[in-house]
Design a protein around this motif. Structure first.
Motif, PDB file in Angstrom:
ATOM      1  N   ARG A  71     -71.685 -54.110  29.992  1.00 39.70           N
ATOM      2  CA  ARG A  71     -70.302 -55.532  29.766  1.00 39.70           C
ATOM      3  C   ARG A  71     -70.615 -56.244  28.653  1.00 39.70           C
ATOM      4  NH1 ARG A  71     -69.914 -58.194  34.761  1.00 39.70           N
ATOM      5  NH2 ARG A  71     -68.954 -60.091  33.514  1.00 39.70           N
ATOM      6  N   ASP A  72     -70.354 -57.070  28.140  1.00 41.94           N
ATOM      7  CA  ASP A  72     -70.369 -58.186  27.046  1.00 41.94           C
ATOM      8  C   ASP A  72     -69.465 -58.984  27.956  1.00 41.94           C
ATOM      9  OD1 ASP A  72     -70.351 -59.824  24.781  1.00 41.94           O
ATOM     10  OD2 ASP A  72     -69.777 -58.838  23.872  1.00 41.94           O
ATOM     11  N   ASN A  73     -70.615 -60.246  28.123  1.00 40.72           N
ATOM     12  CA  ASN A  73     -70.495 -61.332  29.074  1.00 40.72           C
ATOM     13  C   ASN A  73     -69.707 -62.746  28.263  1.00 40.72           C
ATOM     14  OD1 ASN A  73     -71.139 -60.388  31.704  1.00 40.72           O
ATOM     15  ND2 ASN A  73     -72.800 -61.388  31.539  1.00 40.72           N
ATOM     16  N   ALA A  74     -70.007 -62.207  26.501  1.00 40.51           N
ATOM     17  CA  ALA A  74     -69.183 -63.436  25.568  1.00 40.51           C
ATOM     18  C   ALA A  74     -67.758 -63.412  25.647  1.00 40.51           C
ATOM     19  CB  ALA A  74     -70.020 -63.282  24.750  1.00 40.51           C
ATOM     20  N   LYS A  75     -67.293 -61.891  25.913  1.00 47.82           N
ATOM     21  CA  LYS A  75     -66.140 -61.156  25.561  1.00 47.82           C
ATOM     22  C   LYS A  75     -65.553 -60.734  26.891  1.00 47.82           C
ATOM     23  CE  LYS A  75     -67.073 -59.153  20.945  1.00 47.82           C
ATOM     24  NZ  LYS A  75     -66.765 -57.985  20.256  1.00 47.82           N
ATOM     25  N   ASN A  76     -66.064 -61.157  27.725  1.00 48.72           N
ATOM     26  CA  ASN A  76     -65.555 -60.612  29.363  1.00 48.72           C
ATOM     27  C   ASN A  76     -64.850 -59.524  28.888  1.00 48.72           C
ATOM     28  OD1 ASN A  76     -66.221 -63.859  30.675  1.00 48.72           O
ATOM     29  ND2 ASN A  76     -64.173 -64.251  28.988  1.00 48.72           N
ATOM     30  N   THR A  77     -65.411 -58.788  28.588  1.00 52.05           N
ATOM     31  CA  THR A  77     -65.380 -57.169  28.397  1.00 52.05           C
ATOM     32  C   THR A  77     -66.201 -56.151  29.237  1.00 52.05           C
ATOM     33  OG1 THR A  77     -63.959 -57.873  26.302  1.00 52.05           O
ATOM     34  CG2 THR A  77     -64.676 -55.022  26.654  1.00 52.05           C
ATOM     35  N   VAL A  78     -66.181 -55.714  29.977  1.00 44.70           N
ATOM     36  CA  VAL A  78     -66.133 -54.430  30.813  1.00 44.70           C
ATOM     37  C   VAL A  78     -65.442 -52.479  29.938  1.00 44.70           C
ATOM     38  CG1 VAL A  78     -64.412 -53.775  32.537  1.00 44.70           C
ATOM     39  CG2 VAL A  78     -67.371 -53.179  32.842  1.00 44.70           C
ATOM     40  N   TYR A  79     -67.168 -52.091  29.659  1.00 49.54           N
ATOM     41  CA  TYR A  79     -66.723 -50.527  28.965  1.00 49.54           C
ATOM     42  C   TYR A  79     -67.642 -49.512  29.912  1.00 49.54           C
ATOM     43  CZ  TYR A  79     -67.149 -53.729  24.932  1.00 49.54           C
ATOM     44  OH  TYR A  79     -66.788 -54.689  24.538  1.00 49.54           O
ATOM     45  N   LEU A  80     -66.423 -48.780  29.744  1.00 54.03           N
ATOM     46  CA  LEU A  80     -67.406 -47.278  30.591  1.00 54.03           C
ATOM     47  C   LEU A  80     -67.284 -46.334  29.841  1.00 54.03           C
ATOM     48  CD1 LEU A  80     -67.773 -46.020  33.509  1.00 54.03           C
ATOM     49  CD2 LEU A  80     -65.563 -44.999  33.617  1.00 54.03           C
ATOM     50  N   GLN A  81     -67.871 -45.022  29.303  1.00 53.55           N
ATOM     51  CA  GLN A  81     -67.956 -44.060  28.771  1.00 53.55           C
ATOM     52  C   GLN A  81     -68.390 -42.688  29.769  1.00 53.55           C
ATOM     53  OE1 GLN A  81     -68.865 -44.310  24.782  1.00 53.55           O
ATOM     54  NE2 GLN A  81     -68.282 -41.878  25.489  1.00 53.55           N
ATOM     55  N   MET A  82     -67.274 -42.571  29.429  1.00 49.46           N
ATOM     56  CA  MET A  82     -67.553 -41.463  29.844  1.00 49.46           C
ATOM     57  C   MET A  82     -68.082 -39.825  29.096  1.00 49.46           C
ATOM     58  SD  MET A  82     -63.672 -42.164  32.359  1.00 49.46           S
ATOM     59  CE  MET A  82     -63.357 -42.043  30.518  1.00 49.46           C
ATOM     60  N   ASN A  83     -68.694 -38.705  29.561  1.00 50.11           N
ATOM     61  CA  ASN A  83     -69.180 -38.186  28.789  1.00 50.11           C
ATOM     62  C   ASN A  83     -69.174 -36.755  29.030  1.00 50.11           C
ATOM     63  OD1 ASN A  83     -70.126 -39.758  26.335  1.00 50.11           O
ATOM     64  ND2 ASN A  83     -71.948 -39.919  27.552  1.00 50.11           N
ATOM     65  N   SER A  84     -69.472 -35.273  28.974  1.00 51.11           N
ATOM     66  CA  SER A  84     -69.731 -34.556  29.728  1.00 51.11           C
ATOM     67  C   SER A  84     -68.377 -34.709  31.424  1.00 51.11           C
ATOM     68  CB  SER A  84     -70.836 -34.202  30.938  1.00 51.11           C
ATOM     69  OG  SER A  84     -71.542 -33.813  30.040  1.00 51.11           O
ATOM     70  N   LEU A  85     -66.779 -34.676  30.001  1.00 53.16           N
ATOM     71  CA  LEU A  85     -65.757 -34.950  31.177  1.00 53.16           C
ATOM     72  C   LEU A  85     -65.152 -33.328  32.125  1.00 53.16           C
ATOM     73  CD1 LEU A  85     -63.713 -37.694  29.404  1.00 53.16           C
ATOM     74  CD2 LEU A  85     -64.439 -37.590  31.896  1.00 53.16           C
ATOM     75  N   LYS A  86     -64.684 -33.603  32.946  1.00 49.23           N
ATOM     76  CA  LYS A  86     -64.395 -32.236  34.166  1.00 49.23           C
ATOM     77  C   LYS A  86     -63.276 -32.752  34.781  1.00 49.23           C
ATOM     78  CE  LYS A  86     -68.666 -32.707  36.157  1.00 49.23           C
ATOM     79  NZ  LYS A  86     -69.594 -32.394  37.585  1.00 49.23           N
ATOM     80  N   PRO A  87     -62.042 -31.675  34.788  1.00 48.85           N
ATOM     81  CA  PRO A  87     -60.781 -31.661  35.019  1.00 48.85           C
ATOM     82  C   PRO A  87     -60.584 -32.523  36.634  1.00 48.85           C
ATOM     83  CG  PRO A  87     -61.471 -30.119  34.479  1.00 48.85           C
ATOM     84  CD  PRO A  87     -62.889 -29.720  33.907  1.00 48.85           C
ATOM     85  N   GLU A  88     -61.636 -32.552  37.767  1.00 45.54           N
ATOM     86  CA  GLU A  88     -62.065 -33.087  38.634  1.00 45.54           C
ATOM     87  C   GLU A  88     -61.566 -35.161  38.280  1.00 45.54           C
ATOM     88  OE1 GLU A  88     -63.678 -30.684  37.742  1.00 45.54           O
ATOM     89  OE2 GLU A  88     -65.799 -30.879  38.730  1.00 45.54           O
TER      90      GLU A  88
END
Length: 118
Positions: A71-88
């Motif tokens: 997250r970046d508190n100054a921008k009130n933003t959260v991120y989710l980096q998703m790697n090795s994605l699966k069909p599920e």
């Protein structure tokens, strides 16, 4: 009024990566915990990951080691980096933010579709 808006969903092949973003805006004193839930068709909504304002994180066992929340508190933003994605991992991913206004309340985004398929 607090608005929470996600972006970054889409279609990706198994093994690929995607990064989701979520920004909170509007009138509030501060944003505390932020996080991501997901819901696949026919399944219950489940917590994916959350992060406190201080940076402490918690992950679902099913994504631990593959997903990273930040997250970046100054921008009130959260991120989710998703790697090795699966069909599920295919689901609608929804962001939430705990905002301190006159009281403490959860605010939710509209959700973004993530589809993992070849």
């Amino acid at each position: 009024q607090v608005q929470v808006v996600e972006s970054g969903g889409g279609l990706v092949q198994p093994g690929g990566s995607l990064k989701l973003s979520c920004a909170a805006s509007g009138s509030f004193f501060r944003i505390d915990t932020m996080g991501w839930y997901r819901q696949a068709p026919g399944k219950q909504r489940e917590l994916v990951a959350l992060i406190t304002r201080g940076g402490s994180t918690n992950y679902a066992d099913s994504v631990s080691g593959r997903f990273t929340i930040s997250r970046d508190n100054a921008k009130n933003t959260v991120y989710l980096q998703m790697n090795s994605l699966k069909p599920e991992d295919t689901a609608v991913y929804s962001c939430y933010a705990v905002a301190v206004v006159q009281s403490i309340k959860d605010y939710w985004g509209q959700g973004t579709q993530v589809t993992v398929s070849s």
